[in-house]
Write a protein that holds these residues in place. Structure first.
Motif, short mmCIF file in Angstrom:
data_model
loop_
_atom_site.label_atom_id
_atom_site.label_comp_id
_atom_site.label_asym_id
_atom_site.label_seq_id
_atom_site.Cartn_x
_atom_site.Cartn_y
_atom_site.Cartn_z
N ASP A 111 0.79 -1.09 0.06
CA ASP A 111 -0.09 -0.03 0.09
C ASP A 111 0.95 1.31 -0.10
O ASP A 111 2.02 1.24 0.54
N LYS A 128 1.96 4.59 1.43
CA LYS A 128 2.25 4.84 2.83
C LYS A 128 2.30 6.55 3.07
O LYS A 128 1.85 6.89 4.23
N ASP A 161 5.77 7.97 -1.51
CA ASP A 161 5.65 6.83 -2.38
C ASP A 161 4.76 7.18 -3.89
O ASP A 161 4.59 6.37 -4.60
N SER A 163 7.93 -0.54 2.15
CA SER A 163 7.14 0.67 1.47
C SER A 163 7.58 0.74 0.03
O SER A 163 8.84 0.18 -0.44
#
Lengths: 437, 278
Positions: A230, A232, A236, A408
């Motif tokens: 996902d 974060k 990102d 991440s």
């Protein structure tokens, strides 16, 4: 869009401000495919195919609307009107070849798009709705493509319509009346040709509508990415525009080059010669085959050769063929692994590649004659297809020990995969050797 | 629950297929037609390839073969006389060709309204040699000579098939089973899918047509020329298509290169610099 760091639309001029207060269409575009949509920064080229599918639909609609200005949906003159387009309409040959090959390229990019979704787990929570709408689009595309192939009213058009509407006659008791109702007669004729033309013109706009829902649903969770991790934080993502508009521009260029090679240099390579013979209800072609993009499903249909459990083989074949697509609707609930990307699914990955090979072999078998060894091989491949989704996938999801996921997206981009978090959904996994991404 | 239902459904489908797989098969019977079939040989045409152009001399020769041999039985209903200007004929020549065409165009007697025929004019399509399918079959031992307009696109093997068929007539081989031997009114031609074709050998002897440009009219030459002509009738816009294609590809290569550098430029600050490998 849900990410709080998404850029906000701020109209710069008095005019855009005036528009924004009355009809915030520029704002909608800005938030949908502009700087207001943050997208994971690590998407690879497989993420180009969604935009390419949209481009292919646009191409089909534009060329199709112009072709419809010259085409006559009447069994007596449909074939000749297509030749009229090829010979007498200005650039008619270009329009028709672009439209015919455009259908093939639409399917190529959509198959890549579906394959990407399968490999990177884009169908998993929270993106199930995007996937379901995608399967709806795929079904609508298949219906549209089939009816479009009937319109030139050549031999394959006619006999394809005969075979495909014949599927409905496999339904017990009411099958034959349903088939006659769909065709408007006992065999494909003017009534069928006219309604296929009408629906062939309608369905692309229905597809466009469902694509809007597909993109709307996409913008709730945002795009998946090759790590499946996902988003974060702002580090990102990058704004869709200019980063992915630029990348999609390049992708579109590559797509158009491949497309043009077919349109201009081998326009009939993906078609069947028999469709240059006018439809003749009294002469059955030696081999009736659908367009290449239906061949895997056609192979599944043909592979059911015996009556089983008191159900006739024909009904099995039809159920299996429709089932092979409909099962995609439950895929998000068959795959229970919390890990999305197959990069971190050492076991599932191999089954995924086996499925790709299986479908390619089914495609090859779809055009093969109904004789050995092709029939047994297609029975084996069809069995793997169903086993893959309905039996293997749920079991693999249970027993697989996924590799550790990156912390991440930005960690995976900037530092390779050296820094790893505890694997999501699996404990005590041996460390994997670090490698630069 | 979903997974249990899916598992059972999957099991049933797999079982139906496994049962089908295990059922013994009839041994495959070798297909006679398949065994004796001959693939057409490769022929190079001027229109082949990305930069292919029609050889207009050859198209004119091919048209002559069509006119003097094929047109007796085969129509060319998607092609008009006026299209012949694309082969290099002048407008008056086309007018003369239309006027002198052996078959007249169906028409209506302006005085009585009765069906009649008249001389062709350049805007007419090539007239069919038969009034209708029944007449065509009656004159050809119940076989229907197909329209030739799209023939090179309507057959597997394309123009090479047409050439192969025209030059493919043979004496039936001695080991040919009786049931595969040509019946009355049929001719052995292994290039044809079921070996026996109703069309009598159309090109039988050198010099069957006499070419004005001095080309030697061998059977193979005539077959090549008429095949080239039928490439043109099936795809008259071929040259335009390929010429446009070269320009489009060149443009797209340039545009895509620019798009690639734009993409690299925009992403320059975001591209990760991977750490040196440990």
């Amino acid at each position: 869009m849900s990410f709080p760091w998404a850029a906000h639309y701020a109209p710069k001029s008095v005019f855009t401000q005036w528009i924004d207060e009355r009809l915030p269409l520029p704002r909608l575009v800005y938030n949908a495919v502009g700087a207001g949509y943050p997208v994971p920064r690590n998407l690879n080229y497989f993420w180009n195919f969604g935009v390419l599918a949209g481009a292919a639909l646009g191409l089909q609609i534009i060329t199709g609307i112009i072709l419809a200005m010259h085409y006559a949906a009447n069994g007596a003159i449909a074939f000749d009107s297509v030749e009229h387009i090829m010979r007498d309409v200005n650039s008619g040959w270009l329009l028709r070849y672009a439209h015919a090959n455009g259908a093939s390229f639409f399917f190529i990019v959509v198959y890549m798009h579906i394959g990407r979704g399968l490999y990177y787990g884009s169908y998993k929570a929270p993106r199930e709705m995007i996937w379901l709408l995608g399967v709806v689009i795929f079904l609508l595309m298949m219906a549209t493509a089939f009816m479009g192939y009937v319109l030139p009213w050549g031999q394959m058009s006619f006999w394809g319509a005969q075979v495909i509407t014949g599927f409905f006659s496999a339904i017990p008791l009411v099958g034959e009346p349903i088939r006659e109702w769909l065709l408007g007669g006992y065999a494909p004729d003017n009534a069928a040709l006219n309604r296929f033309f009408s629906l062939h013109y309608l369905l692309p706009f229905v597809i466009a509508g469902v694509i809007i829902l597909h993109i709307w649903a996409l913008h709730i969770p945002g795009s998946n990415n090759p790590t499946g991790v996902d988003v974060k934080g702002p580090q990102d993502t990058v704004p869709f525009h200019p980063y992915y508009t630029a990348k999609d521009g390049f992708g579109l260029g590559v797509f158009l080059i491949a497309f043009s090679l077919f349109v201009f240099f081998m326009p009939n390579a993906l078609g069947h010669p028999d469709n240059y013979i006018p439809a003749n209800p009294l002469s059955t072609p030696a081999h009736i085959v659908p367009e290449w993009y239906f061949l895997p499903f056609y192979a599944i249909l043909k592979s059911f050769t015996v009556n089983f459990l008191w159900i006739p083989a024909k009904l099995w074949g039809v159920m299996a063929m429709f089932g092979s697509i409909l099962l995609l609707f439950v895929l998000p609930w068959l795959d229970t692994s919390p890990v999305r990307s197959s990069n971190y699914r050492p076991l599932y990955k191999w089954f995924f590649f086996a499925l790709i090979i299986d479908v390619l072999v089914l495609g090859w078998l779809g055009q093969a004659p109904a004789e050995e060894p092709y029939v047994r091989l297609s029975q084996f491949c069809a069995a793997y297809y169903f086993a893959h989704f309905l039996i293997i996938l749920p079991i693999v999801s249970k027993i697989e020990r996924p590799k550790p996921l990156p912390m991440s997206i930005s960690a995976s981009v900037l530092h390779g995969e050296a820094q790893e978090s505890a694997p999501f959904g699996a404990g005590g996994v041996a460390t994997v050797p670090a490698r630069a991404s | 629950m979903v997974r249990i239902i899916a598992f059972l459904a999957g099991l049933v489908f797999v079982m139906a297929l496994v049962v089908a797989m295990l059922i013994p098969r009839q041994p495959a019977v070798e297909n006679t037609a398949h065994h004796f079939h001959v693939e057409p040989q490769e022929v190079a045409f001027a229109s082949d390839g990305a930069f292919g152009r029609f050889d207009r001399q050859q198209l004119q020769r091919g048209f002559q073969v069509y006119k003097e041999v094929c047109a007796a039985c085969h129509s060319l209903r998607h092609v008009a006389f006026r299209d012949l200007t694309e082969l290099g004929f002048t407008a008056p020549e086309v007018k003369a060709i239309a006027k002198n065409w052996a078959i007249e165009v169906p028409s209506v007697n302006p005085d009585t309204g009765e069906p009649a025929t008249r001389k062709a004019i350049p805007s007419d399509m090539f007239p069919s040699p038969y009034a209708n399918e029944v007449a065509a079959r009656a004159a050809n031992n119940n076989a229907l000579p197909p329209d030739l307009s799209l023939m090179t696109k309507a057959r597997e093997g394309h123009a090479e098939y047409v050439h192969g068929l025209l030059t493919g007539y043979r004496k039936a081989p001695a080991d040919l089973p009786a049931e595969a031997r040509p019946g009355p009114g049929l001719y052995y031609n292994p290039v044809y899918a079921n070996l026996n074709i109703a069309m009598p050998p159309p090109l039988v002897a050198e010099g069957q047509v006499s070419y004005a440009d001095g080309t030697k009219p061998t059977v193979d030459q005539m077959a090549q020329d008429v095949s080239a002509f039928l490439i043109w009738t099936a795809e008259p816009k071929l040259e335009n298509r390929k010429r446009t294609g070269v320009a489009v590809i060149l443009f797209l290569l340039l545009a895509t290169t620019l798009a690639y550098f734009a993409y690299q430029n925009i992403w320059a600050d975001k591209k990760a610099k991977p750490l040196p490998q440990a």
